[in-house]
Design a protein around this motif. Sequence first.
Motif, PDB file in Angstrom:
ATOM      1  N   UNK A 142       0.547  -1.195  -0.159  1.00 53.35           N
ATOM      2  CA  UNK A 142       0.370   0.205   0.009  1.00 53.35           C
ATOM      3  C   UNK A 142       0.933   1.319   0.008  1.00 53.35           C
ATOM      4  N   UNK A 143       1.949   1.110   0.489  1.00 50.05           N
ATOM      5  CA  UNK A 143       2.805   2.365   1.226  1.00 50.05           C
ATOM      6  C   UNK A 143       3.972   2.514   0.101  1.00 50.05           C
ATOM      7  N   UNK A 144       4.839   1.697  -0.396  1.00 44.51           N
ATOM      8  CA  UNK A 144       6.043   1.596  -1.357  1.00 44.51           C
ATOM      9  C   UNK A 144       5.733   0.461  -3.112  1.00 44.51           C
ATOM     10  N   UNK A 145       4.995   0.769  -2.911  1.00 44.79           N
ATOM     11  CA  UNK A 145       4.795   0.461  -4.479  1.00 44.79           C
ATOM     12  C   UNK A 145       5.175   0.356  -5.201  1.00 44.79           C
ATOM     13  N   UNK A 146       4.424   1.853  -5.960  1.00 43.42           N
ATOM     14  CA  UNK A 146       4.428   2.652  -6.546  1.00 43.42           C
ATOM     15  C   UNK A 146       6.504   3.072  -6.664  1.00 43.42           C
ATOM     16  N   UNK A 147       7.236   3.165  -5.529  1.00 41.05           N
ATOM     17  CA  UNK A 147       8.206   4.041  -5.013  1.00 41.05           C
ATOM     18  C   UNK A 147       9.358   2.754  -5.849  1.00 41.05           C
ATOM     19  N   UNK A 148       8.797   1.374  -5.757  1.00 41.16           N
ATOM     20  CA  UNK A 148       9.355   0.397  -5.699  1.00 41.16           C
ATOM     21  C   UNK A 148       8.880   0.125  -7.138  1.00 41.16           C
ATOM     22  N   UNK A 149       8.542   0.241  -8.460  1.00 40.09           N
ATOM     23  CA  UNK A 149       8.390  -0.350  -9.292  1.00 40.09           C
ATOM     24  C   UNK A 149      10.127   1.008 -10.371  1.00 40.09           C
ATOM     25  N   UNK A 150       9.520   2.161  -9.832  1.00 41.81           N
ATOM     26  CA  UNK A 150      10.060   2.771 -10.111  1.00 41.81           C
ATOM     27  C   UNK A 150      11.598   2.861  -9.679  1.00 41.81           C
ATOM     28  N   UNK A 151      12.232   2.689  -8.680  1.00 45.45           N
ATOM     29  CA  UNK A 151      13.489   2.027  -8.081  1.00 45.45           C
ATOM     30  C   UNK A 151      14.029   0.792  -8.584  1.00 45.45           C
TER      31      UNK A 151
END
Lengths: 267, 267
Positions: free
Chosen positions: B78-87
């Motif tokens: 919920x909190x980190x998915x969008x950041x993780x797919x960018x990283x």
Amino acid sequence: MDNRPIGLFDSGVGGLTVAKQVMKVLPHEDIVYFGDTARVPYGSKTKETVTKFSEQIIRFLLTKDVKAIIIACNTASANSYHDLIRTFPEMPIFEVITAGVESCIAATKNKKVGITGTQATVRSGAYELGIKQRVPDMRIYAQACPLFVNLAEEGWTDNEVARLTAHIYLDDMLAQGVDTIVLGCTHYPLLKRCISGVVGEKVTLVDPAKATALKMKKFLEQNDMLSDTEEGRNTFYVSDHTPSFDNLCERLLKTHYTAEKIDIEKY
Amino acid sequence: MDNRPIGLFDSGVGGLTVAKQVMKVLPHEDIVYFGDTARVPYGSKTKETVTKFSEQIIRFLLTKDVKAIIIACNTASANSYHDLIRTFPEMPIFEVITAGVESCIAATKNKKVGITGTQATVRSGAYELGIKQRVPDMRIYAQACPLFVNLAEEGWTDNEVARLTAHIYLDDMLAQGVDTIVLGCTHYPLLKRCISGVVGEKVTLVDPAKATALKMKKFLEQNDMLSDTEEGRNTFYVSDHTPSFDNLCERLLKTHYTAEKIDIEKY
């Protein structure tokens, strides 16, 4: 005379119950508090991990030029104290177990005492060892009460769930006739009213915080290390900006403090 | 064909409920599981800290040559998915929220649904957003249920404390007439029997784990990335050797696995 600050640390915010006593007993001292809110709790983790985390925190506190340190966390005190004084032999380090042991021995009349704490504190046997060394024939009943921490953090400090949980954890030691119970986790004093109701008036609840603060005072007096500043300043650091710090500060210290976030894994 | 393993990670051991479904749905796949038992739980921590921990874990999983990753933790999803797919743009990363959203929409008949989860999951609004994007007129009642994790870890999965706690958390959304409740934390399925008893037979409980495993299967099929080994091997890593991993492995997977400890802060 020594105007450097006293360092305190805890796995999270529970240690603020110890900080509060230090502020009362030593109002002229500066305090630097670190709460490991990114990795809280410690009570379900191993000695090795708790010791590693504690070492990182002490290395951080050393950068703040502290003159002495209180491990304001029963789990770290019980599991890591001996390793920490070996790793940092120059630094006066105090833990909360000894004060709890001595207060408990002073309080009991029937020599039957209960120890409560996290799984890691109870597993360490630190309270039993401390008591048996001083009073070999003491009867000791230990019980890990992990949910007390979560109830305190949820703010369910005096509802039916808290009462039922306290009964499940404490009824056995009460049936054994203990007249004294050590609150062997810095979170547990937050549930004191509820626990008092469950154990009854005849059982003394021991909170090691005040006795620990008095030990620090005695040490500073004996070594001429008291501060002579008019009013101590309090500085707070955390490893994560969670709401728990602000909530407990307001509830416990009746004031708002701003905590600075530190990347503790770097230390 | 691609015989590299699938990586899964969770804040601790709750993600084993997802691993179990992956083993069932994809029995030929090798699995590498990482549980962050030294820093568990994530649900009370900030997005920033959860994202940082998740990045360290993905960097570790990359050293195990995984072909795809499932974030088997609602809080990190919920909190980190969008950041993780960018990283990590090269790595196919799956989360558990989307499957939960779709299962919930498929299950409700009256368009009134409840979302349960950690504080961080509920605060993120990820389930609401996912549902509203697909069904704008859905009525959604969200409730953080932090104690469910602690009850599951204490093994109090079906006692009076668990029932009373479930009532406190869920009675309001039941009064609103929800016919479907998402178990939006991988720990909560461990309390399913207790929660079922509290919400009654007419309310459907949605566990995103199986639907997530099916999504992974579809992805591997469509990209010709299924493994052709006879029987998948499961490898487990943790950041601390706590008893919780062994306990849940036995209870959930009905077998004993040995987990290797990793210093995750180095990644």
